[in-house]
Design a protein around this motif. Structure first.
Motif, mmCIF file in Angstrom:
data_model
loop_
_atom_site.group_PDB
_atom_site.id
_atom_site.type_symbol
_atom_site.label_atom_id
_atom_site.label_comp_id
_atom_site.label_asym_id
_atom_site.label_seq_id
_atom_site.Cartn_x
_atom_site.Cartn_y
_atom_site.Cartn_z
ATOM 1 N N TRP A 123 0.913 -1.407 0.008
ATOM 2 C CA TRP A 123 0.006 0.204 -0.086
ATOM 3 C C TRP A 123 0.702 1.237 -0.117
ATOM 4 O O TRP A 123 1.200 1.582 1.109
ATOM 5 N N PRO A 124 1.307 1.849 -0.965
ATOM 6 C CA PRO A 124 1.721 3.369 -1.063
ATOM 7 C C PRO A 124 1.734 4.271 -0.623
ATOM 8 O O PRO A 124 0.602 4.609 -0.266
ATOM 9 N N GLY A 125 2.837 4.941 -0.362
ATOM 10 C CA GLY A 125 2.049 6.395 -0.199
ATOM 11 C C GLY A 125 1.779 7.536 -1.243
ATOM 12 O O GLY A 125 0.732 6.907 -1.792
ATOM 13 N N ASP A 126 2.057 8.578 -0.522
ATOM 14 C CA ASP A 126 1.455 9.487 -1.943
ATOM 15 C C ASP A 126 2.525 10.658 -2.505
ATOM 16 O O ASP A 126 2.618 11.183 -1.320
ATOM 17 N N ALA A 127 2.458 11.355 -3.288
ATOM 18 C CA ALA A 127 3.568 11.827 -3.826
ATOM 19 C C ALA A 127 3.649 13.941 -3.791
ATOM 20 O O ALA A 127 4.126 14.007 -3.697
ATOM 21 N N ASP A 128 1.508 13.608 -3.190
ATOM 22 C CA ASP A 128 1.072 15.006 -3.252
ATOM 23 C C ASP A 128 1.569 15.420 -1.908
ATOM 24 O O ASP A 128 1.873 16.357 -1.689
ATOM 25 N N LEU A 129 0.973 14.254 -1.171
ATOM 26 C CA LEU A 129 1.556 14.771 0.480
ATOM 27 C C LEU A 129 2.671 14.705 0.412
ATOM 28 O O LEU A 129 3.214 15.578 1.158
ATOM 29 N N GLU A 130 4.006 14.119 -0.048
ATOM 30 C CA GLU A 130 5.180 14.444 0.133
ATOM 31 C C GLU A 130 5.309 15.921 -0.428
ATOM 32 O O GLU A 130 6.658 16.783 0.203
ATOM 33 N N ALA A 131 5.008 16.470 -1.138
ATOM 34 C CA ALA A 131 5.340 17.176 -1.859
ATOM 35 C C ALA A 131 4.586 18.433 -1.033
ATOM 36 O O ALA A 131 4.988 19.445 -1.277
ATOM 37 N N ASN A 132 3.694 18.205 -0.450
ATOM 38 C CA ASN A 132 2.924 19.458 0.442
ATOM 39 C C ASN A 132 3.448 19.288 1.979
ATOM 40 O O ASN A 132 2.878 20.464 2.354
#
Length: 194
Positions: free
Chosen positions: A106-115
């Motif tokens: 179940w992966p993470g999220d690139a948008d969460l990491e970017a913000n």
């Protein structure tokens, strides 16, 4: 925030462990459109479309998205949406044990990491949709709950929450989930004792 008559992409992403208060019930049967239109927006003052969600069930894992109802409990919100990094069925509590739901697929999220300052995320749940508000101001209430609290590592490891607003005309991206009066994102490492 002035969002009057602009097409906006709204993405709500959370990397948070379960809420742990008794008497609360969760409803995992609602569609993403129902969660957005009937619970999150619940107003004729916005048009919403292009509903997308991602959670553990997209990766053969636990469901981390549902509606909740406080059912007269002392919980500060009557109803709303739960986004979790684990099994949302554990959200009602009581939380008498450490929950560690959600596997490595179940992966993470690139948008969460970017913000936020979160990195190498996993087990992210998000809801995303376009909306056109017909009013000049929007607001939302949220609560971050995390099993990272009081585990002796909340200064180094962090669950995070983002409410990302993207203006589809200008391309400007803004995380609305920040500490009041700042641009500091809502994360366990930013909200804890000491």
């Amino acid at each position: 925030i002035d969002v009057f008559m602009k097409k906006i992409l709204l993405r709500i992403t959370i990397l948070v462990s379960t809420v742990s208060l008794g008497q609360i019930t969760v409803d995992e049967t609602l569609t993403t459109q129902q969660l957005v239109e009937d619970i999150l927006i619940n107003s004729p003052c916005a048009e919403a479309s292009n509903f997308i969600q991602s959670t553990g069930t997209n990766f053969g894992d636990d469901n981390g998205i549902a509606a909740f109802d406080a059912n007269g409990s002392a919980f500060p919100f009557t109803n709303g949406i739960v986004l979790s990094t684990g099994n949302v069925a554990n959200a009602p509590g009581p939380n008498l044990t450490l929950h560690s739901d959600g596997g490595v697929g179940w992966p993470g999220d690139a948008d969460l990491e970017a913000n936020t300052t979160a990195t190498d995320t996993n087990n992210a749940s998000f809801i995303q949709f376009d909306f056109v508000p017909q009013i000049a101001t929007i607001n939302f209430n949220f609560l971050l709950a995390s099993e990272e609290y009081n585990q002796n590592f909340e200064c180094d490891f962090s669950d995070a929450f983002a409410f990302i607003l993207t203006n589809q005309v200008t391309g400007i991206v803004q995380n609305l989930a920040v500490l009041p009066g700042t641009v500091i994102p809502i994360e366990v490492t930013n909200i804890h004792p000491e």
